[in-house]
Design an enzyme around this catalytic site. Structure first.
Site, PDB file in Angstrom:
ATOM      1  N   THR A 236      -3.219   0.116   1.157  1.00  0.00           N
ATOM      2  CA  THR A 236      -4.868   0.221   0.554  1.00  0.00           C
ATOM      3  C   THR A 236      -5.718  -0.300   1.573  1.00  0.00           C
ATOM      4  OG1 THR A 236      -3.536  -0.580  -1.549  1.00  0.00           O
ATOM      5  CG2 THR A 236      -5.848  -0.481  -1.469  1.00  0.00           C
ATOM      6  N   THR A 254      -6.951   4.064  -1.540  1.00  0.00           N
ATOM      7  CA  THR A 254      -5.717   4.165  -1.005  1.00  0.00           C
ATOM      8  C   THR A 254      -5.213   5.523  -0.983  1.00  0.00           C
ATOM      9  OG1 THR A 254      -3.470   3.278  -0.923  1.00  0.00           O
ATOM     10  CG2 THR A 254      -4.373   3.984  -3.120  1.00  0.00           C
ATOM     11  N   GLU A 256      -1.838   5.530  -0.747  1.00  0.00           N
ATOM     12  CA  GLU A 256      -0.458   4.978  -0.955  1.00  0.00           C
ATOM     13  C   GLU A 256       0.352   5.010   0.232  1.00  0.00           C
ATOM     14  OE1 GLU A 256       2.205   3.078  -3.920  1.00  0.00           O
ATOM     15  OE2 GLU A 256      -0.234   3.411  -3.549  1.00  0.00           O
ATOM     16  N   ASP A 276       3.068   5.148  -7.389  1.00  0.00           N
ATOM     17  CA  ASP A 276       2.405   4.176  -8.465  1.00  0.00           C
ATOM     18  C   ASP A 276       2.884   4.412  -9.780  1.00  0.00           C
ATOM     19  OD1 ASP A 276       1.141   2.275  -6.722  1.00  0.00           O
ATOM     20  OD2 ASP A 276      -0.854   3.404  -7.028  1.00  0.00           O
ATOM     21  N   SER A 301      -2.368   1.156 -10.754  1.00  0.00           N
ATOM     22  CA  SER A 301      -2.542   0.479  -9.392  1.00  0.00           C
ATOM     23  C   SER A 301      -2.597  -0.972  -9.694  1.00  0.00           C
ATOM     24  CB  SER A 301      -3.836   0.981  -8.655  1.00  0.00           C
ATOM     25  OG  SER A 301      -5.197   0.439  -9.123  1.00  0.00           O
ATOM     26  N   SER A 302      -2.857  -1.638  -8.380  1.00  0.00           N
ATOM     27  CA  SER A 302      -2.971  -3.232  -8.258  1.00  0.00           C
ATOM     28  C   SER A 302      -4.322  -3.535  -7.948  1.00  0.00           C
ATOM     29  CB  SER A 302      -2.067  -3.986  -7.263  1.00  0.00           C
ATOM     30  OG  SER A 302      -0.636  -3.626  -8.028  1.00  0.00           O
ATOM     31  N   GLY A 323      -3.313  -4.266   0.453  1.00  0.00           N
ATOM     32  CA  GLY A 323      -2.009  -5.143   0.224  1.00  0.00           C
ATOM     33  C   GLY A 323      -1.216  -4.469  -0.689  1.00  0.00           C
ATOM     34  N   GLY A 324      -1.299  -3.401  -1.588  1.00  0.00           N
ATOM     35  CA  GLY A 324      -0.492  -2.870  -2.390  1.00  0.00           C
ATOM     36  C   GLY A 324      -0.325  -3.728  -3.548  1.00  0.00           C
TER      37      GLY A 324
END
Length: 360
Positions: A236, A254, A256, A276, A301-302, A323-324
């Protein structure tokens, strides 16, 4: 769009020096990148080692793609030669062929969703709603921390790191069970952010020991769900911008993982966003996973691009993070640094990270 795309077109045509950071990333990924001809030709030498630092990276194919989109708009991406190249690359891959069709791309439409907001120490924090889990988890974590005097703890002290990490655990437990695309599953956002629910969850924190891996709570409106088992990958990019006229943007984006699917088409790398989604559609008891794969569904997602508003409605901060799966943690620790410890924005961003949380 022509004016907007021009700087990127010029960079693609004229090239830019391969930076030390990109060179390091290529070193980690070289053997995997080497298996994909197009991306290897762009980034690697014939012996599959990264091109030298400072060497000029030109991308005429990307320049042509950007010119086509600048001239033809989004339709030039979702149909025509670019779309055909994407579909062909996915369906004809020698070891991992996909099922993407031209109809899938042509039928894609962006979604505009209403932001969700929540309080923290007299401020109002607003961000991306589900299908992203980011803002829900950020607001849950902060809602739990409101029941503790974080300001009296020394920044990045053992007690501070322990407390915030335990609050993360509780938010991540709910995230794994209840968040998915709201067009496909019922997401109990109101229940997850209810002040009484978060107060009850906060009582599970013991300052003398870790709770380990907690179970998800039972917020109002929640349906029986299985636990998500999607992999957590570091990835990301994020930008926060405020211009001279006061226009603001928080944008998280992102493909990914560091180099997406490693497949390069028309000068750009295709994503591997499928990771994801949950790897399993149901849990051992047969309960459906909210974030299971379904046709037309958007993966959880985050991402947590956020605006922070003061009591009078003025914007105090524009934040977000790469940071995923750890984005949630990085945004929270920045906000805690700003609000509780009165750090300046750079110090809050650079403060120590509590580390990844076992998501169970």
């Amino acid at each position: 769009w022509a004016a907007l795309f021009q700087p990127a077109i010029e960079l693609a045509e004229k090239g830019f020096p391969l930076s030390p950071r990109l060179h390091t990333m290529l070193g980690f990924m070289a053997q995997r990148l080497c298996t994909e001809k197009a991306v290897a030709a762009h980034y690697l030498k014939p012996d599959c080692t990264p091109k030298d630092q400072g060497s000029l990276l030109k991308n005429p194919e990307l320049a042509a793609t950007l010119k086509a989109i600048a001239k033809g708009g989004a339709q030039a991406f979702y149909s025509g030669p670019i779309a055909e190249a994407i579909v062909n690359a996915k369906r004809s891959h020698p070891t991992n062929p996909g099922r993407l069709t031209l109809q899938d791309l042509a039928g894609y439409t962006p979604k505009v969703r209403e932001p969700i907001c929540g309080p923290y120490r007299g401020l109002r924090i607003c961000g991306m709603p589900p299908e992203s889990s980011g803002t829900v988890a950020v607001l849950q974590t902060l809602g739990i921390l409101e029941h503790f005097d974080v300001a009296k703890l020394a920044p990045n002290s053992l007690d501070a790191v322990h407390l915030i990490a335990e609050a993360y655990r509780l938010a991540y437990a709910d995230r794994q069970k209840f968040i998915g695309d709201p067009d496909f599953v019922s997401v109990p956002v109101a229940g997850l952010l209810d002040a009484g629910y978060l107060k009850q969850r906060s009582t599970l924190i013991n300052m003398d020991r870790s709770m380990g891996v907690p179970v998800a709570g039972a917020p109002t409106g929640a349906e029986p769900r299985g636990l998500d088992d999607s992999p957590s990958l570091p990835s990301t990019s994020h930008v926060s911008i405020v211009d001279k006229d006061g226009n603001m943007v928080a944008m998280t984006t992102t493909i990914e993982n560091g180099f997406g699917s490693l497949q390069m088409v028309k000068g750009f790398i295709l994503n591997n966003q499928l990771t994801d989604f949950s790897l399993s559609p149901t849990d051992a008891e047969g309960r459906p996973v909210a974030n299971r794969v379904e046709a037309g569904k958007r993966p959880r997602s985050s991402m947590a691009p956020s605006f922070v508003f003061g009591a009078s409605g003025n914007v105090e901060a524009v934040v977000g993070s790469p940071g995923g799966g750890n984005i949630i943690q990085y945004v929270v620790k920045t906000l805690v640094g700003l609000v509780d410890w009165k750090l300046d924005i750079q110090a809050a961003i650079e403060s120590v990270r509590s580390g990844p949380v076992d998501e169970g």
